[in-house]
Design an enzyme around this catalytic site. Structure first.
Site, short mmCIF file in Angstrom:
data_model
loop_
_atom_site.label_atom_id
_atom_site.label_comp_id
_atom_site.label_asym_id
_atom_site.label_seq_id
_atom_site.Cartn_x
_atom_site.Cartn_y
_atom_site.Cartn_z
N MET A 204 0.85 -1.19 0.00
CA MET A 204 0.00 0.00 0.00
C MET A 204 0.89 1.24 0.00
SD MET A 204 -3.04 -0.77 2.77
CE MET A 204 -1.92 -0.56 4.16
N HIS A 205 0.58 2.17 -0.88
CA HIS A 205 1.30 3.45 -0.85
C HIS A 205 0.49 4.57 -1.48
CE1 HIS A 205 2.04 2.38 -5.05
NE2 HIS A 205 2.33 3.65 -5.25
N HIS A 206 -0.62 4.24 -2.09
CA HIS A 206 -1.41 5.24 -2.81
C HIS A 206 -2.05 6.22 -1.83
CE1 HIS A 206 -4.45 6.86 -5.59
NE2 HIS A 206 -3.64 6.44 -6.54
N ARG A 239 6.43 5.98 1.95
CA ARG A 239 5.29 6.86 2.16
C ARG A 239 4.36 6.29 3.23
NH1 ARG A 239 2.49 10.52 -1.26
NH2 ARG A 239 0.35 10.86 -0.57
#
Length: 391
Positions: A204-206, A239
């Protein structure tokens, strides 16, 4: 002929590597690689150059992390200087990150033709920063290289001339095929004490997944529920690490016995990890493509995707961010009812060859005084069963 190739973030590296391999077959082409430094640490940049067998970039701009506006502005200033000094005949950009936008815009302002690899992709969701970049970049281009017929249709609807659109396939797949043997020998499963088909992978990074505390907290809870049924490996993007710290959630999964948290992995290790997993839960566009080629079920934490071919014919299922939909789709896979897909058209490992041949044709058509021939030694990969994991 002089080509300036611009990259900046991890997805760019997989896309440019096969193109640079093809360019080496053409001594008539002088080219340079510029790395903006959008991704810059070892785990997000240096290790990918090593795994993809790329030489260090000719120019490193060192832009680093900051807001979208400031980062793009810094790139514009530095890329303009590079272009004025190098005087390229063509600027080639890949993907949809800020480096892609800055490279295309700087070139357009200097009246330098632009080629866009992965042109025409659309999610039709303007809340995604990448969608804004895609829309803008495709306003500046002379050559549009598409991964699918759908992408070409998107361009035609905006009145892009047919002769500028080239359906070439997916360069990400070129990198995957090129790396398959070395990835097969990765020791990552032994290192993490995993058995093939007996774990799931999460990434996950969005912004839609990690920038809202309530959403991120809910996703962490969902991952914990899944981990009661299957071991989970979670390589944590920088992130995401930052957001976990900002929101005080950094220890939420740390002590779960079925969850393994790691730093971002190199390309070879991650490719092996994906190929041997039972399924993947992700918000990454590139992973949607890789899993379709590898035959691995993919659950995507988005309501839409700019890569519809991975959903229509591939192994990808859009599950959004809601817990119930995610768990329902994951439990179907665990019950042996995973979606079966096929590899999309022209995702055959030869996209970079088609790209460079199209560039040569374009050059020959516009510069009859300096025509050169196609290389007879261009790489001709033959797709086979990729990592020996899926039949």
């Amino acid at each position: 002929m002089k080509i300036l190739n611009i990259v900046g973030a991890r997805p760019n590296f997989m896309k440019i590597a096969p193109i640079l391999r093809q360019l080496r077959h053409y001594p008539e082409i002088d080219w340079q690689l510029v790395h903006t430094g959008q991704h810059y640490d070892d785990n997000m940049s240096k290790i990918f150059f090593k795994d993809l067998e790329m030489l260090p970039p000719d120019i490193f701009l060192g832009v680093g992390s900051c807001s979208h506006a400031e980062q793009t502005a810094r790139m514009l200033v530095k890329l303009e200087q590079v272009m004025q000094e190098y005087k390229p005949d063509l600027v080639l950009v890949v993907g949809d990150v800020n480096s892609t936008l800055a490279g295309a815009l700087a070139a357009a302002k200097l009246n330098i033709p632009v080629a866009h690899v992965e042109a025409g992709l659309r999610s039709f969701d303007r809340s995604m920063p990448e969608e804004i970049n895609r829309l803008c970049v495709d306003c500046f281009c002379e050559l549009f290289f598409t991964t699918s017929r759908t992408a070409g249709d998107n361009l035609r609807r905006t009145h892009i001339p047919e002769e500028k659109i080239h359906f070439v396939g997916n360069v990400m797949v070129d990198s995957l095929y090129h790396a398959r043997d070395r990835a097969f020998n990765s020791p990552i499963l032994e290192k993490l004490q995993l058995q093939p088909q007996q774990y799931a992978v999460v990434t996950m990074h969005h912004p839609s997944s990690v920038d809202n505390r309530e959403v991120l907290s809910s996703l962490l809870d969902t991952i914990a529920i899944l981990a009661e049924q299957i071991p989970i490996v979670f390589p944590v993007h920088p992130r995401t690490t930052s957001r976990l710290q900002d929101f005080g959630l950094q220890n939420r999964l740390s002590f779960h016995p079925q969850i393994t948290l790691t730093s971002p992995l190199g390309y070879l290790d991650f490719l092996k990890l994906l190929s041997a997993s039972q399924f993947v839960l992700t918000d990454s566009s590139g992973i949607q493509e890789d899993t379709t080629v590898l035959g691995v079920p993919c659950l995507t934490l988005l309501e839409n995707t700019e890569r519809p071919e991975t959903v229509i014919g591939g192994t990808n299922v859009l599950v959004g961010l809601g817990r119930d939909r995610i768990l329902e789709a994951a439990f179907r896979i665990l019950d042996g009812k995973a979606k079966v897909g096929c590899i999309p058209e022209l995702w055959d490992g030869k996209a970079a060859q088609r790209i460079v041949e199209a560039i040569v044709k374009w050059w020959n058509a516009s510069h009859p005084q300096s025509v050169f021939n196609f290389s007879s030694s261009a790489q001709q990969p033959t797709p086979v069963e990729v990592l020996g994991v899926r039949s």
